[in-house]
Design a protein around this motif. Structure first.
Motif, PDB file in Angstrom:
ATOM      1  N   VAL A  17       1.174  -7.942  -6.100  1.00 35.84           N
ATOM      2  CA  VAL A  17      -0.244  -7.996  -5.750  1.00 35.84           C
ATOM      3  C   VAL A  17      -0.391  -8.430  -4.297  1.00 35.84           C
ATOM      4  N   VAL A  18       0.365  -9.443  -3.883  1.00 38.79           N
ATOM      5  CA  VAL A  18       0.335  -9.901  -2.495  1.00 38.79           C
ATOM      6  C   VAL A  18       0.755  -8.759  -1.567  1.00 38.79           C
ATOM      7  N   ASN A  19       1.791  -8.026  -1.957  1.00 34.25           N
ATOM      8  CA  ASN A  19       2.243  -6.883  -1.148  1.00 34.25           C
ATOM      9  C   ASN A  19       1.145  -5.833  -1.027  1.00 34.25           C
ATOM     10  N   LEU A  20       0.460  -5.535  -2.133  1.00 38.91           N
ATOM     11  CA  LEU A  20      -0.656  -4.582  -2.098  1.00 38.91           C
ATOM     12  C   LEU A  20      -1.733  -5.050  -1.122  1.00 38.91           C
ATOM     13  N   CYS A  21      -2.030  -6.343  -1.158  1.00 41.94           N
ATOM     14  CA  CYS A  21      -3.039  -6.908  -0.260  1.00 41.94           C
ATOM     15  C   CYS A  21      -2.597  -6.798   1.198  1.00 41.94           C
ATOM     16  N   GLU A  22      -1.363  -7.176   1.471  1.00 43.08           N
ATOM     17  CA  GLU A  22      -0.874  -7.172   2.850  1.00 43.08           C
ATOM     18  C   GLU A  22      -0.755  -5.767   3.426  1.00 43.08           C
ATOM     19  N   ARG A  23      -0.484  -4.772   2.573  1.00 41.16           N
ATOM     20  CA  ARG A  23      -0.415  -3.372   3.033  1.00 41.16           C
ATOM     21  C   ARG A  23      -1.798  -2.777   3.239  1.00 41.16           C
ATOM     22  N   GLY A  24      -2.832  -3.450   2.737  1.00 38.76           N
ATOM     23  CA  GLY A  24      -4.185  -2.923   2.852  1.00 38.76           C
ATOM     24  C   GLY A  24      -4.580  -2.020   1.696  1.00 38.76           C
TER      25      GLY A  24
END
Length: 160
Positions: A17-24
């Motif tokens: 989820v954090v990765n999804l957020c950081e990728r936009g």
């Protein structure tokens, strides 16, 4: 929603989820040191929009050109659409087309902003509305041909 709640809903880890957020890929806001995600954003990620067909995408391009005319001369474009609607509603009385035309009438009554959003949106409702468009005659034949040539040159798979 917290990243943990989002992870449960998506069936993945909090780190994903954090990765999804950081990728936009998943919009979020920071509250202190914690990410918060709106449920609607998670639902949109779970159910991505279907890709437009070639005909739907071509219609979108044509209506985006109409949108250009709308923002430069809203009175003329909305007047033309209203006149077309009056004629089309008589022709299609009692059909499903009438239902879509009446929705266009509502959009016209809401004003240029609502019409502009519908002309340029990829939402399913806007896609359906454009199939019953009251904007015939807004683009000249040369303008229409120019849009269609540009659409073809772009390679429709990459036109969206």
């Amino acid at each position: 929603m917290t990243t943990g709640e989002v992870a449960k809903l998506l069936g993945t880890s909090r780190q994903q989820v954090v990765n999804l957020c950081e990728r936009g890929d998943l919009p979020f806001v920071m509250v202190g040191k914690h990410r918060r995600v709106e449920r609607s954003a998670v639902e949109a990620l779970r159910r991505p929009k279907p890709r437009l067909t070639r005909d739907q995408l071509k219609s979108l391009w044509l209506h985006q050109a109409v949108a250009g005319s709308l923002v430069t001369d809203p009175d003329v474009v909305l007047g033309k659409a209203a006149a077309n609607l009056d004629r089309l509603l008589v022709q299609h009385r009692g059909t499903m087309t009438e239902v879509w035309l009446l929705q266009w009438r509502e959009k016209l009554n809401e004003g240029p902003g609502a019409v502009l959003r519908t002309l340029t949106s990829e939402d399913p409702e806007a896609v359906e509305l454009r199939q019953n468009s009251p904007f015939a005659g807004v683009l000249s034949l040369p303008q229409r041909q120019q849009v269609l040539k540009a659409f073809t040159r772009s390679g429709w798979e990459h036109a969206a």
